[in-house]
Design a protein around this motif. Sequence first.
Motif, mmCIF file in Angstrom:
data_model
loop_
_atom_site.group_PDB
_atom_site.id
_atom_site.type_symbol
_atom_site.label_atom_id
_atom_site.label_comp_id
_atom_site.label_asym_id
_atom_site.label_seq_id
_atom_site.Cartn_x
_atom_site.Cartn_y
_atom_site.Cartn_z
ATOM 1 N N VAL A 140 18.668 -24.355 43.692
ATOM 2 C CA VAL A 140 19.572 -22.858 43.758
ATOM 3 C C VAL A 140 20.504 -22.988 44.152
ATOM 4 O O VAL A 140 20.971 -23.120 45.196
ATOM 5 C CB VAL A 140 18.617 -22.016 44.582
ATOM 6 N N SER A 141 21.595 -23.063 43.172
ATOM 7 C CA SER A 141 22.881 -23.393 43.654
ATOM 8 C C SER A 141 23.592 -22.093 44.042
ATOM 9 O O SER A 141 24.626 -22.106 44.667
ATOM 10 C CB SER A 141 23.776 -23.775 42.484
ATOM 11 N N MET A 142 23.373 -20.807 43.541
ATOM 12 C CA MET A 142 23.871 -19.734 44.099
ATOM 13 C C MET A 142 23.050 -18.571 43.915
ATOM 14 O O MET A 142 21.888 -18.679 42.997
ATOM 15 C CB MET A 142 25.152 -19.399 43.407
ATOM 16 N N LEU A 143 22.944 -17.538 44.450
ATOM 17 C CA LEU A 143 22.177 -16.337 44.754
ATOM 18 C C LEU A 143 23.173 -15.162 44.519
ATOM 19 O O LEU A 143 24.151 -15.078 45.255
ATOM 20 C CB LEU A 143 21.351 -16.232 45.895
ATOM 21 N N ALA A 144 22.950 -14.108 43.847
ATOM 22 C CA ALA A 144 23.639 -12.876 43.673
ATOM 23 C C ALA A 144 22.728 -11.806 44.166
ATOM 24 O O ALA A 144 21.561 -11.638 43.339
ATOM 25 C CB ALA A 144 24.305 -12.850 42.434
ATOM 26 N N VAL A 162 22.169 -19.927 32.043
ATOM 27 C CA VAL A 162 22.958 -20.080 33.144
ATOM 28 C C VAL A 162 22.385 -20.605 34.332
ATOM 29 O O VAL A 162 21.887 -20.034 35.444
ATOM 30 C CB VAL A 162 23.593 -18.820 33.622
ATOM 31 N N PRO A 163 21.862 -21.845 34.329
ATOM 32 C CA PRO A 163 21.000 -22.387 35.199
ATOM 33 C C PRO A 163 21.768 -22.391 36.700
ATOM 34 O O PRO A 163 22.836 -22.586 36.690
ATOM 35 C CB PRO A 163 20.940 -23.864 34.689
ATOM 36 N N GLY A 164 20.953 -22.545 37.721
ATOM 37 C CA GLY A 164 21.530 -22.649 39.010
ATOM 38 C C GLY A 164 21.624 -21.201 39.778
ATOM 39 O O GLY A 164 21.641 -21.430 40.977
ATOM 40 N N ILE A 165 21.937 -20.094 39.122
ATOM 41 C CA ILE A 165 22.015 -18.906 39.745
ATOM 42 C C ILE A 165 20.818 -18.064 39.787
ATOM 43 O O ILE A 165 19.937 -18.091 38.733
ATOM 44 C CB ILE A 165 23.158 -18.035 39.219
ATOM 45 N N VAL A 166 20.356 -17.518 41.084
ATOM 46 C CA VAL A 166 19.225 -16.474 40.963
ATOM 47 C C VAL A 166 19.776 -15.189 41.167
ATOM 48 O O VAL A 166 20.570 -15.047 42.270
ATOM 49 C CB VAL A 166 18.145 -17.062 42.230
ATOM 50 N N LEU A 167 19.139 -14.301 40.572
ATOM 51 C CA LEU A 167 19.544 -12.803 40.688
ATOM 52 C C LEU A 167 18.348 -12.105 41.445
ATOM 53 O O LEU A 167 17.314 -12.368 41.279
ATOM 54 C CB LEU A 167 19.883 -12.062 39.731
ATOM 55 N N ILE A 168 18.740 -11.292 42.325
ATOM 56 C CA ILE A 168 17.517 -10.373 43.136
ATOM 57 C C ILE A 168 18.309 -8.911 43.569
ATOM 58 O O ILE A 168 19.347 -8.753 43.550
ATOM 59 C CB ILE A 168 17.234 -11.119 44.477
#
Length: 420
Positions: A140-144, A162-168
Motif C-alpha cells: 500500500v504505497s498511498m491511502l486517500a 492505478v496500483p498502490g493506492i487505496v481509497l477509503i
Amino acid sequence: MHAAIVPVPALVDERRTLYRLAAEIAAPGTKLSDNLADHPIVRFEIGRVLAGKGELDPALLAEVAAMKVRDVGVLVAADPAAAEVLERPLAITAPQGVRPEPLTEADGDRFEAALAVVAEGVRLLRSLAPEMAADFLPHVSMLAVLKRETSGGLVSASSRYVPGIVLIDEPALPMEVAEALVHEGAHEKFFDLAITREFLDVGAEDADYFETSWSHARWPLEQTFAAWHAYNCLAQFNASIGPEQRLGPDSLLTKANERAAEIGAWLLVHENDLCADARWLLHALSGTALPGAFAEVGDVAGPNGQADARARGVDVTLSTEDSEDLHFHLLPGVRHQRAASGRVVVGKASQPPQLSWLNEDASWTLDLWRIDETTKKSFRWMLSRAAEEWQVDSAVAESRLRSALASLVSESIVGSPGTS
C-alpha cells in the motif's frame, strides 16, 4: 502462503525492477528512485505506456511524486492539490456519476480527525494481525481518505490500473481502517504477484465468468481470483479479532469465509485457466492437493520447484548438431534488468513496449551479456560456464542451457547466425 511464493522484500524489489525497466524503455535515461517507482500515479502513467496509450513524460512523474503526504503508518494523501493529482484513480474506482473528493490539509480539523482514526486503524491492524500487516502494508504505497458525502458509498476501493493506492470512506472507527487495509491490501498484494509471477495469462480474458450468489454480479477470471484471495484474507483477519471489536456497518468480515468458500469451489473447477503460482495458492489456501503433473513436480513448501521444472521442460530445444558451434548475440532493442532475487525482466523497445520475466536458467543465460551486450557468445563457452556455476555435470548443464537458449531465441531476445 505468500512468502512461499516470494517474500515481501523480494516481491517489492521485483515490482520496482519491472517499472524501472519499463520507464527506461519508454523514455531512455529515465531513472526511478524507490519513491518514484512506488508512486501510484507514476505506475499508472507507466501502465498507460505499456498499454500503448501514450508516451511517458518524466517531468510529470517528478511533479506528481512531489504531492505532500502524511505518514501515520501508511502514507496518506494530504496535499490540497490531491484531487487534481489523483483525478484518474478517483474516476476509475468511483461509482458511475459520482465525483469523490479527498480530504486534505485544506479541510483543517476534519482532515486531522480522519488522520487520527487512520493512524489508530493501522496500529489496530498491527496489534491484531502483525504478520498480516507486515505482509500487506508494504504494497500500500498511498491511502486517500474520501469525504463521505462525495464517495457514493464507496467504503473502500483499489484498482489494478492505478496500483498502490487505496481509497477509503472517511472512517468513524479504527476497525473500518484496519479492515480496509486487509481487503485492499490483499488486492494490492495480488496486483504485484500478478505482474511478477505466474498467475494469469492472456487466456484469462476468454475464460468463463463467475456469478456471485449474493448479488448475481458476473466477474471475469482475474476479478474472481482477486475477490477469492481478498475474502480468504478477510476471513483469516476475522479469526484473529475478538468479539469485543466493534465492526463498521459495511463490514464484510462475518461474510468473508462463506464467500471465499463459494468462489474457491468455482475456481477449483476452472483451475486449468490459471497459471502455476495461482494454482498453487488456490490449492494451498483451499487445503486441497495439486492434481496430476503439478503434484508430481510441486514442492510442499512452495511452487518454485514446480515452476522451474515446467520452464525447463519446454518443447522447443536446440539440437546438438545445430547448436554445438553456434555463436549467439543479443538482438537490437532488447533491454533487461536483474532484481535482487536474481530474476531477470526483459523488455523490447517496441510500440507498445513488451515486458516478460525469464525463468532461472534463461535469466542466468541472458545475464552473460550484462557487461558487454555486443559480444557474441559461443555455445561451448556458455556450456563451460553453466556447468561450473550451476555445479552440475556437463550433460545436465547442456540440456538446461539448450532449453534456456531456445526460449530466448523463440522470444526474439537472442539470435544466432541467420537471425537479426
